[in-house]
Design a protein around this motif. Structure first.
Motif, PDB file in Angstrom:
ATOM      1  N   ASN A 367      37.601  40.182  39.003  1.00 59.00           N
ATOM      2  CA  ASN A 367      36.915  41.432  39.293  1.00 59.00           C
ATOM      3  C   ASN A 367      37.657  42.229  40.364  1.00 59.00           C
ATOM      4  O   ASN A 367      37.822  43.444  40.256  1.00 59.00           O
ATOM      5  CB  ASN A 367      35.484  41.117  39.745  1.00 59.00           C
ATOM      6  CG  ASN A 367      34.589  42.331  39.751  1.00 59.00           C
ATOM      7  OD1 ASN A 367      34.627  43.114  40.689  1.00 59.00           O
ATOM      8  ND2 ASN A 367      33.780  42.485  38.724  1.00 59.00           N
ATOM      9  N   SER A 368      38.124  41.526  41.396  1.00 65.58           N
ATOM     10  CA  SER A 368      38.850  42.185  42.487  1.00 65.58           C
ATOM     11  C   SER A 368      40.164  42.788  41.996  1.00 65.58           C
ATOM     12  O   SER A 368      40.528  43.904  42.381  1.00 65.58           O
ATOM     13  CB  SER A 368      39.119  41.185  43.612  1.00 65.58           C
ATOM     14  OG  SER A 368      37.921  40.739  44.200  1.00 65.58           O
ATOM     15  N   PHE A 369      40.890  42.058  41.138  1.00 64.36           N
ATOM     16  CA  PHE A 369      42.146  42.593  40.592  1.00 64.36           C
ATOM     17  C   PHE A 369      41.896  43.882  39.821  1.00 64.36           C
ATOM     18  O   PHE A 369      42.665  44.841  39.916  1.00 64.36           O
ATOM     19  CB  PHE A 369      42.803  41.558  39.675  1.00 64.36           C
ATOM     20  CG  PHE A 369      43.629  40.535  40.393  1.00 64.36           C
ATOM     21  CD1 PHE A 369      44.626  40.923  41.274  1.00 64.36           C
ATOM     22  CD2 PHE A 369      43.406  39.180  40.211  1.00 64.36           C
ATOM     23  CE1 PHE A 369      45.391  39.981  41.954  1.00 64.36           C
ATOM     24  CE2 PHE A 369      44.161  38.233  40.879  1.00 64.36           C
ATOM     25  CZ  PHE A 369      45.151  38.634  41.752  1.00 64.36           C
ATOM     26  N   ALA A 370      40.813  43.904  39.046  1.00 62.27           N
ATOM     27  CA  ALA A 370      40.483  45.106  38.288  1.00 62.27           C
ATOM     28  C   ALA A 370      40.164  46.273  39.217  1.00 62.27           C
ATOM     29  O   ALA A 370      40.540  47.420  38.945  1.00 62.27           O
ATOM     30  CB  ALA A 370      39.293  44.825  37.364  1.00 62.27           C
ATOM     31  N   ARG A 371      39.488  45.997  40.332  1.00 63.84           N
ATOM     32  CA  ARG A 371      39.133  47.053  41.290  1.00 63.84           C
ATOM     33  C   ARG A 371      40.361  47.556  42.061  1.00 63.84           C
ATOM     34  O   ARG A 371      40.337  48.655  42.602  1.00 63.84           O
ATOM     35  CB  ARG A 371      38.073  46.539  42.258  1.00 63.84           C
ATOM     36  CG  ARG A 371      36.742  46.312  41.604  1.00 63.84           C
ATOM     37  CD  ARG A 371      35.638  45.973  42.587  1.00 63.84           C
ATOM     38  NE  ARG A 371      34.381  45.779  41.869  1.00 63.84           N
ATOM     39  CZ  ARG A 371      33.592  46.762  41.449  1.00 63.84           C
ATOM     40  NH1 ARG A 371      33.937  48.018  41.712  1.00 63.84           N
ATOM     41  NH2 ARG A 371      32.486  46.517  40.795  1.00 63.84           N
ATOM     42  N   ILE A 372      41.399  46.737  42.107  1.00 63.21           N
ATOM     43  CA  ILE A 372      42.649  47.164  42.745  1.00 63.21           C
ATOM     44  C   ILE A 372      43.462  48.044  41.789  1.00 63.21           C
ATOM     45  O   ILE A 372      43.979  49.095  42.168  1.00 63.21           O
ATOM     46  CB  ILE A 372      43.467  45.946  43.195  1.00 63.21           C
ATOM     47  CG1 ILE A 372      42.769  45.252  44.381  1.00 63.21           C
ATOM     48  CG2 ILE A 372      44.896  46.351  43.581  1.00 63.21           C
ATOM     49  CD1 ILE A 372      43.359  43.900  44.733  1.00 63.21           C
ATOM     50  N   MET A 373      43.556  47.643  40.526  1.00 65.98           N
ATOM     51  CA  MET A 373      44.401  48.350  39.571  1.00 65.98           C
ATOM     52  C   MET A 373      43.732  49.593  38.983  1.00 65.98           C
ATOM     53  O   MET A 373      44.396  50.585  38.675  1.00 65.98           O
ATOM     54  CB  MET A 373      44.792  47.403  38.417  1.00 65.98           C
ATOM     55  CG  MET A 373      45.565  46.173  38.866  1.00 65.98           C
ATOM     56  SD  MET A 373      47.026  46.573  39.863  1.00 65.98           S
ATOM     57  CE  MET A 373      47.993  47.495  38.674  1.00 65.98           C
ATOM     58  N   GLY A 374      42.392  49.568  38.848  1.00 64.17           N
ATOM     59  CA  GLY A 374      41.676  50.671  38.220  1.00 64.17           C
ATOM     60  C   GLY A 374      41.891  52.033  38.860  1.00 64.17           C
ATOM     61  O   GLY A 374      42.132  53.026  38.150  1.00 64.17           O
TER      62      GLY A 374
END
Length: 424
Positions: A367-374
């Motif tokens: 979830n955190s990776f997605a919030r970084i890349m999004g």
């Protein structure tokens, strides 16, 4: 069990999130006013999540060593300082620094969750954890309303001052009313943040091995997750759904301001509107729906509602944001309020016994990776064409819908290969 420490903890978390909500809706347009490129806007939006990703486990681990109270106090103070710096951020670099520092302070959620496990028993723990989710909802109702009002009438400096004052009040409350919950921790006395060097030294000495440890845990978690097809599908769905939502969040603020000509105050109303219906769905309606329809059907319908709530946003006429636009955003609020908690619930239900903590931890990392890349994706796509972030988000939710269909064939109660999990 004493309830008062938990009440104070939840109050501090809620005040922290209101401060976060005051600033968040104003960031993309303010960054653009400072001359930020689409990539830089994405970086400003992502730096908060990057710092949270790095510091959340570190705050959690440090709270095991020196106690929850000092970690909460230090992190709250850092957050208050970050908003004070934000009020003076008249350059892009200073704005990036302020948001990064805010991410460091707000990463205390791991320590807050650990505090809850200290002061609750197994029967009341789920309810207490759910209250943190409710605090998020309240923060996103009150915060944007206050932030939009302040920016519209008094300017960005006042936004930073009020957010900082609110978090500093949170700090004062914690100093006087938040007791230590971790009785096993080494003593750490906070007068003016003075502590035993032994505790801090121990924490620092382990920091070099911490990254290797987390990488190993992450790889092992991926192997464990992808040994089960439904778990693998849920983890993929978790990433693409979060990415889709964050991808269009930054773009939405810019779109409302530039295309629909909404004021900062009106953008605050929109955030509060979405937050209000999210609290209604997550605050109790979802439990009744699960009993009636089950997780699989709700997971599917959540993706369908979310598709309607993201894809059509930039295609409505300019003067219909507060008519057709609100109907679309209602779909968004319902869909996202169903998908996110049900995804987490289903990951837990499908997890191998005695491995739930590891798999749920991996879910948070994904979830955190997605919030970084999004934010990078959304900002760059918006710079190319303002329709693009919503088309991409819509396509990703369609993929999520197909995954939700695929999960119907896997019965939750049939998945218990404990021995296989242990052998990985």
């Amino acid at each position: 069990m004493k309830k008062s420490p938990l009440v104070i903890l939840l109050l501090t978390v809620m005040l922290d999130l209101i401060g976060f909500g005051i600033v968040l809706p104003l960031l993309p347009t303010y960054a653009k006013d400072l001359g930020a490129s689409p990539f830089m806007i994405g970086l400003i939006a992502a730096i908060f999540s990057i710092m949270q990703f790095i510091f959340s486990p570190l705050w959690g681990k440090l709270s095991d060593k020196i106690g929850r109270r000092p970690v909460m106090l230090i992190s709250i103070f850092v957050t208050a300082l970050s908003y004070l710096i934000f009020s003076q951020s008249d350059t892009i670099l200073l704005l990036i620094f302020a948001r990064g520092l805010s991410g460091v302070g707000s990463a205390n959620i791991a320590a807050a969750q650990a505090y809850i496990t200290d002061v609750t028993d197994s029967k009341s723990r789920s309810g207490a954890m759910g209250m943190i989710g409710a605090a998020f909802g309240v923060g996103f109702i009150i915060g944007p309303l206050v932030g939009g009002l302040l920016k519209h009438n008094y300017g960005i400096e006042m936004v930073g001052y009020v957010a900082s004052a609110l978090i500093f009040f949170d700090f004062i409350l914690a100093v006087f009313f938040l007791p230590e919950s971790n009785k096993q921790a080494k003593k750490f006395h906070i007068g003016m943040f003075s502590g035993k060097s032994e505790a801090s030294g121990s924490a620092n000495s382990s920091s070099s091995s911490f990254l290797k440890e987390k990488i190993t845990e992450y790889v092992d978690g991926l192997k464990l997750t992808f040994s089960s097809k439904p778990l693998a599908l849920l983890m993929i769905a978790n990433y693409i759904f979060t990415f889709a939502i964050v991808n269009m969040q930054v773009a939405s603020i810019l779109l409302w301001k530039e295309y629909f000509l909404a004021s900062d105050q009106e953008i605050g109303y929109i955030f509060a509107y979405v937050g209000f219906f999210s609290v209604i769905v997550q605050g109790g309606l979802i439990r009744q729906l699960i009993k009636k329809l089950g997780e699989h059907k709700l997971f599917l319908w959540g993706h369908i509602f979310t598709f309607a709530g993201v894809f059509f946003v930039p295609f409505i006429p300019q003067d219909t944001l507060f008519t057709y636009g609100l109907l679309i955003l209602l779909c968004f609020a319902i869909g996202t309020s169903l998908v996110a908690p049900i995804n987490l619930s289903m990951i837990s239900l499908y997890s191998y016994k005695q491995k739930q903590g590891q798999i749920l931890g991996l879910s948070q990392s994904v979830n955190s990776f997605a919030r970084i890349m999004g934010p990078f994706s959304g900002s760059v796509l918006y710079g190319m064409n303002f329709h693009a972030p919503y088309i991409v988000a819509g396509l990703l939710t369609i993929i999520g819908t197909f995954i939700a269909f695929a999960l119907f064939k896997y019965k939750i109660e049939a998945l218990e290969p404990v021995a296989e999990a242990e052998s990985i």
